[in-house]
Design a protein around this motif. Structure first.
Motif, PDB file in Angstrom:
ATOM      1  N   GLN A 183       0.808  -1.221   0.000  1.00  9.66           N
ATOM      2  CA  GLN A 183       0.000   0.000   0.000  1.00  9.66           C
ATOM      3  C   GLN A 183       0.844   1.276   0.000  1.00  9.66           C
ATOM      4  O   GLN A 183       0.308   2.372  -0.119  1.00  9.66           O
ATOM      5  N   LEU A 184       2.160   1.131   0.150  1.00  5.78           N
ATOM      6  CA  LEU A 184       3.033   2.300   0.148  1.00  5.78           C
ATOM      7  C   LEU A 184       3.129   2.897  -1.251  1.00  5.78           C
ATOM      8  O   LEU A 184       2.892   2.207  -2.245  1.00  5.78           O
ATOM      9  N   PRO A 185       3.488   4.177  -1.352  1.00  4.77           N
ATOM     10  CA  PRO A 185       3.589   4.806  -2.680  1.00  4.77           C
ATOM     11  C   PRO A 185       4.663   4.134  -3.530  1.00  4.77           C
ATOM     12  O   PRO A 185       5.697   3.707  -3.021  1.00  4.77           O
ATOM     13  N   VAL A 186       4.401   4.039  -4.822  1.00  2.00           N
ATOM     14  CA  VAL A 186       5.387   3.483  -5.742  1.00  2.00           C
ATOM     15  C   VAL A 186       6.357   4.582  -6.152  1.00  2.00           C
ATOM     16  O   VAL A 186       5.964   5.740  -6.317  1.00  2.00           O
ATOM     17  N   GLU A 187       7.633   4.229  -6.284  1.00  2.00           N
ATOM     18  CA  GLU A 187       8.659   5.238  -6.540  1.00  2.00           C
ATOM     19  C   GLU A 187       8.720   5.685  -7.994  1.00  2.00           C
ATOM     20  O   GLU A 187       9.197   6.775  -8.293  1.00  2.00           O
ATOM     21  N   ASP A 188       8.268   4.849  -8.906  1.00  2.00           N
ATOM     22  CA  ASP A 188       8.441   5.084 -10.343  1.00  2.00           C
ATOM     23  C   ASP A 188       7.235   5.830 -10.914  1.00  2.00           C
ATOM     24  O   ASP A 188       6.093   5.389 -10.750  1.00  2.00           O
ATOM     25  N   ASP A 189       7.474   6.923 -11.625  1.00  2.00           N
ATOM     26  CA  ASP A 189       6.360   7.724 -12.143  1.00  2.00           C
ATOM     27  C   ASP A 189       5.576   7.007 -13.245  1.00  2.00           C
ATOM     28  O   ASP A 189       4.452   7.384 -13.547  1.00  2.00           O
ATOM     29  N   TRP A 190       6.130   5.953 -13.837  1.00  2.00           N
ATOM     30  CA  TRP A 190       5.373   5.181 -14.820  1.00  2.00           C
ATOM     31  C   TRP A 190       4.162   4.489 -14.196  1.00  2.00           C
ATOM     32  O   TRP A 190       3.237   4.088 -14.897  1.00  2.00           O
ATOM     33  N   LYS A 192       2.211   5.828 -11.776  1.00  2.00           N
ATOM     34  CA  LYS A 192       1.254   6.761 -11.187  1.00  2.00           C
ATOM     35  C   LYS A 192      -0.132   6.567 -11.803  1.00  2.00           C
ATOM     36  O   LYS A 192      -0.275   6.220 -12.981  1.00  2.00           O
ATOM     37  N   ARG A 193      -1.152   6.806 -10.996  1.00  2.00           N
ATOM     38  CA  ARG A 193      -2.526   6.579 -11.424  1.00  2.00           C
ATOM     39  C   ARG A 193      -2.912   7.417 -12.643  1.00  2.00           C
ATOM     40  O   ARG A 193      -3.747   7.021 -13.449  1.00  2.00           O
ATOM     41  N   ASP A 194      -2.287   8.596 -12.800  1.00  2.00           N
ATOM     42  CA  ASP A 194      -2.670   9.470 -13.904  1.00  2.00           C
ATOM     43  C   ASP A 194      -1.964   9.101 -15.213  1.00  2.00           C
ATOM     44  O   ASP A 194      -2.165   9.735 -16.236  1.00  2.00           O
ATOM     45  N   GLN A 195      -1.133   8.053 -15.177  1.00  3.11           N
ATOM     46  CA  GLN A 195      -0.472   7.600 -16.385  1.00  3.11           C
ATOM     47  C   GLN A 195      -1.385   6.655 -17.151  1.00  3.11           C
ATOM     48  O   GLN A 195      -1.850   5.650 -16.624  1.00  3.11           O
ATOM     49  N   ALA A 196      -1.647   6.980 -18.415  1.00  2.00           N
ATOM     50  CA  ALA A 196      -2.563   6.166 -19.214  1.00  2.00           C
ATOM     51  C   ALA A 196      -1.887   4.941 -19.816  1.00  2.00           C
ATOM     52  O   ALA A 196      -2.567   4.018 -20.263  1.00  2.00           O
ATOM     53  N   VAL A 197      -0.560   4.917 -19.843  1.00  2.00           N
ATOM     54  CA  VAL A 197       0.166   3.822 -20.491  1.00  2.00           C
ATOM     55  C   VAL A 197       0.318   2.659 -19.514  1.00  2.00           C
ATOM     56  O   VAL A 197       0.874   2.830 -18.429  1.00  2.00           O
ATOM     57  N   PRO A 198      -0.173   1.473 -19.855  1.00  2.00           N
ATOM     58  CA  PRO A 198      -0.050   0.324 -18.953  1.00  2.00           C
ATOM     59  C   PRO A 198       1.397  -0.129 -18.809  1.00  2.00           C
ATOM     60  O   PRO A 198       2.220   0.081 -19.712  1.00  2.00           O
ATOM     61  N   VAL A 199       1.680  -0.753 -17.667  1.00  2.00           N
ATOM     62  CA  VAL A 199       3.047  -1.210 -17.380  1.00  2.00           C
ATOM     63  C   VAL A 199       3.040  -2.720 -17.137  1.00  2.00           C
ATOM     64  O   VAL A 199       2.294  -3.233 -16.299  1.00  2.00           O
ATOM     65  N   VAL A 200       3.902  -3.402 -17.870  1.00  2.00           N
ATOM     66  CA  VAL A 200       4.164  -4.826 -17.654  1.00  2.00           C
ATOM     67  C   VAL A 200       5.337  -4.926 -16.679  1.00  2.00           C
ATOM     68  O   VAL A 200       6.319  -4.186 -16.800  1.00  2.00           O
ATOM     69  N   LEU A 201       5.251  -5.838 -15.722  1.00  3.03           N
ATOM     70  CA  LEU A 201       6.280  -5.954 -14.691  1.00  3.03           C
ATOM     71  C   LEU A 201       6.876  -7.356 -14.660  1.00  3.03           C
ATOM     72  O   LEU A 201       6.161  -8.353 -14.713  1.00  3.03           O
ATOM     73  N   GLY A 202       8.210  -7.412 -14.568  1.00  3.23           N
ATOM     74  CA  GLY A 202       8.929  -8.646 -14.299  1.00  3.23           C
ATOM     75  C   GLY A 202       9.811  -8.429 -13.080  1.00  3.23           C
ATOM     76  O   GLY A 202      10.328  -7.332 -12.887  1.00  3.23           O
ATOM     77  N   PHE A 260      17.391  -3.931  -8.059  1.00  2.00           N
ATOM     78  CA  PHE A 260      16.772  -4.612  -6.919  1.00  2.00           C
ATOM     79  C   PHE A 260      16.031  -3.605  -6.047  1.00  2.00           C
ATOM     80  O   PHE A 260      16.535  -2.523  -5.764  1.00  2.00           O
ATOM     81  N   LYS A 261      14.833  -3.958  -5.611  1.00  6.55           N
ATOM     82  CA  LYS A 261      14.042  -3.115  -4.722  1.00  6.55           C
ATOM     83  C   LYS A 261      13.726  -3.878  -3.443  1.00  6.55           C
ATOM     84  O   LYS A 261      13.254  -5.017  -3.492  1.00  6.55           O
ATOM     85  N   ASP A 262      14.004  -3.243  -2.301  1.00  6.04           N
ATOM     86  CA  ASP A 262      13.662  -3.867  -1.021  1.00  6.04           C
ATOM     87  C   ASP A 262      12.163  -4.106  -0.913  1.00  6.04           C
ATOM     88  O   ASP A 262      11.728  -5.060  -0.271  1.00  6.04           O
ATOM     89  N   ASN A 263      11.399  -3.225  -1.507  1.00  6.26           N
ATOM     90  CA  ASN A 263       9.941  -3.347  -1.451  1.00  6.26           C
ATOM     91  C   ASN A 263       9.374  -3.301  -2.872  1.00  6.26           C
ATOM     92  O   ASN A 263       9.020  -2.236  -3.388  1.00  6.26           O
ATOM     93  N   PRO A 264       9.265  -4.472  -3.516  1.00  2.00           N
ATOM     94  CA  PRO A 264       8.708  -4.494  -4.879  1.00  2.00           C
ATOM     95  C   PRO A 264       7.191  -4.502  -4.910  1.00  2.00           C
ATOM     96  O   PRO A 264       6.588  -4.417  -5.982  1.00  2.00           O
ATOM     97  N   PHE A 265       6.555  -4.588  -3.735  1.00  2.00           N
ATOM     98  CA  PHE A 265       5.118  -4.856  -3.691  1.00  2.00           C
ATOM     99  C   PHE A 265       4.246  -3.711  -4.210  1.00  2.00           C
ATOM    100  O   PHE A 265       3.221  -3.980  -4.853  1.00  2.00           O
ATOM    101  N   PRO A 266       4.593  -2.428  -3.978  1.00  3.82           N
ATOM    102  CA  PRO A 266       3.786  -1.374  -4.610  1.00  3.82           C
ATOM    103  C   PRO A 266       3.834  -1.446  -6.139  1.00  3.82           C
ATOM    104  O   PRO A 266       2.837  -1.145  -6.807  1.00  3.82           O
ATOM    105  N   TYR A 267       4.984  -1.846  -6.691  1.00  2.00           N
ATOM    106  CA  TYR A 267       5.090  -2.022  -8.139  1.00  2.00           C
ATOM    107  C   TYR A 267       4.112  -3.109  -8.602  1.00  2.00           C
ATOM    108  O   TYR A 267       3.455  -2.973  -9.630  1.00  2.00           O
ATOM    109  N   MET A 268       4.037  -4.185  -7.828  1.00  2.00           N
ATOM    110  CA  MET A 268       3.128  -5.280  -8.174  1.00  2.00           C
ATOM    111  C   MET A 268       1.674  -4.835  -8.091  1.00  2.00           C
ATOM    112  O   MET A 268       0.845  -5.209  -8.920  1.00  2.00           O
ATOM    113  N   ARG A 269       1.358  -4.042  -7.092  1.00  2.00           N
ATOM    114  CA  ARG A 269      -0.030  -3.594  -6.919  1.00  2.00           C
ATOM    115  C   ARG A 269      -0.459  -2.662  -8.041  1.00  2.00           C
ATOM    116  O   ARG A 269      -1.630  -2.646  -8.444  1.00  2.00           O
TER     117      ARG A 269
END
Length: 382
Positions: A183-190, A192-202, A260-269
């Protein structure tokens, strides 16, 4: 609960097995057990996450093979009720050390990979011979815990271990901390909720096992059809090779190898779809974590784990290993789908509490009933 447990590892570097063992050590200690985390060398990214209630024993040697005499002396002097080890080479060392110690300590080893597949993909002589060492050593352990039914079957059919001596216990992946961290804020601006471009994550180590090459190629095909971005979290030896491939494919502007990210979970969410592209696994924790965070998922049908986790495609698409076209099609379908299964429900079958209870049943038979606290009412709120 009373008892004395030891957990043996080479170190607590940033791998999935090490993370799992640190989680178990901390939870065992919380339940009132005396816990020694015995390390060949007390170093690694997860050292700071070890609870103050866990006693860290540093054997002070750089190689697992060199730790055997010191581990035997530790067993003679400390006499734990049971010892758990993880990673094949550490497991073999633990088996030898117990024999040298001459004491009766219950020894349970944890196998986290399909050894037949690992041996066939091994890049070093040591790795190629590890299957043989395991076949000779594992029968001398009191019990073997595997992380998936596929790994269990490989040990029974491929190595000839007795099925009575092997049990599958799913990794302790999901707990309240993971859910809160997501639930923590994600660090990457890609993201952000206002970004219309979807993001694939690995997510994973940049190594041949994770086969991010196939993911990049599949992504480039999806990118030809629609705006989309790709973020890969992890570090490893193939970093520059993957950067070069992204450039060759002409998608470097839409790809981030974010480290590497200590907390990858916001990216996943916040991702639009999570992709596991691995050539082989034991039980892929990142796939379960992404599901706990509510991410739609696509995975290779690699040995072992994804088909078990996704229940043969019920919770997400399974595609053949290395099949660029099938992966691209599955990603596109996931991005276009208006209705997705509630994957967080399935992730609740892999809670820390359930795993801790199951491990204790095997390490300390008759210790008492484990009634894991349920997280089934959690909603990731994507």
């Amino acid at each position: 609960m009373t008892g004395h447990l030891a957990i043996f590892l080479p170190s607590v570097s940033g791998g999935g097995a090490e993370r799992v063992m640190v989680i178990l050590a901390n939870r065992f200690a919380e339940q009132g057990l005396k816990v020694d985390l015995v390390l060949a060398q007390a170093e690694g990214a997860y050292l700071s996450q070890v609870s103050a209630m866990v006693n860290v024993v540093d054997l002070g040697v750089p190689r697992v093979l060199q730790s055997i005499p010191k581990l035997a002396r530790y067993l003679r002097s400390s006499r734990p009720d049971a010892m758990l080890s993880a990673l094949a080479h550490a497991n073999v060392a633990a088996i030898i050390a117990r024999r040298l110690s001459g004491i009766k300590v219950r020894l349970v080893v944890s196998e986290r990979a399909n050894l037949s597949v690992s041996a066939s993909n091994a890049g070093t002589l040591r790795a190629k011979f590890m299957k043989r060492f395991v076949a000779m050593g594992y029968p001398f352990a009191d019990h073997v815990i595997t992380v998936s039914k596929g790994v269990e079957q490989d040990l029974v059919t491929g190595l000839g271990l007795s099925s009575q001596k092997v049990s599958t216990v799913y990794n302790p992946v999901v707990d309240q901390e993971l859910l809160e961290k997501s639930q923590l804020p994600v660090e990457d601006d890609w993201f952000k909720r206002d970004q219309a471009v979807p993001v694939v994550l690995g997510v994973g180590r940049l190594s041949p096992q994770k086969d991010f090459t196939t993911l990049l190629k599949a992504f480039s095909r999806v990118r030809e059809e629609r705006p989309v971005r790709l973020v890969i979290l992890g570090e490893g030896p193939l970093h520059s090779e993957l950067e070069k491939l992204a450039t060759e494919l002409g998608v470097q502007g839409d790809v981030r190898l974010a480290g590497f990210k200590d907390n990858p979970f916001p990216y996943m969410r916040h991702c639009s779809v999570f992709v596991l592209s691995s050539a082989w696994e034991g039980l892929p924790g990142a796939l379960i974590q992404a599901m706990a965070c509510g991410a739609p998922v696509v995975s290779t049908d690699c040995p072992d784990g994804p088909a078990e986790i996704l229940e043969k495609g019920r919770w997400g698409s399974l595609v053949p290993i290395g099949d660029v076209g099938a992966m691209a099609k599955a990603i596109s379908s996931a991005l276009a789908a208006s209705d997705q299964p509630d994957v967080s429900r399935r992730a609740m079958d892999f809670t820390v509490d359930q795993a801790v209870a199951n491990y204790l049943d095997i390490l300390l038979p008759g210790h008492g009933d484990g009634h894991p606290e349920s997280l089934n009412n959690y909603n990731p709120g994507r």
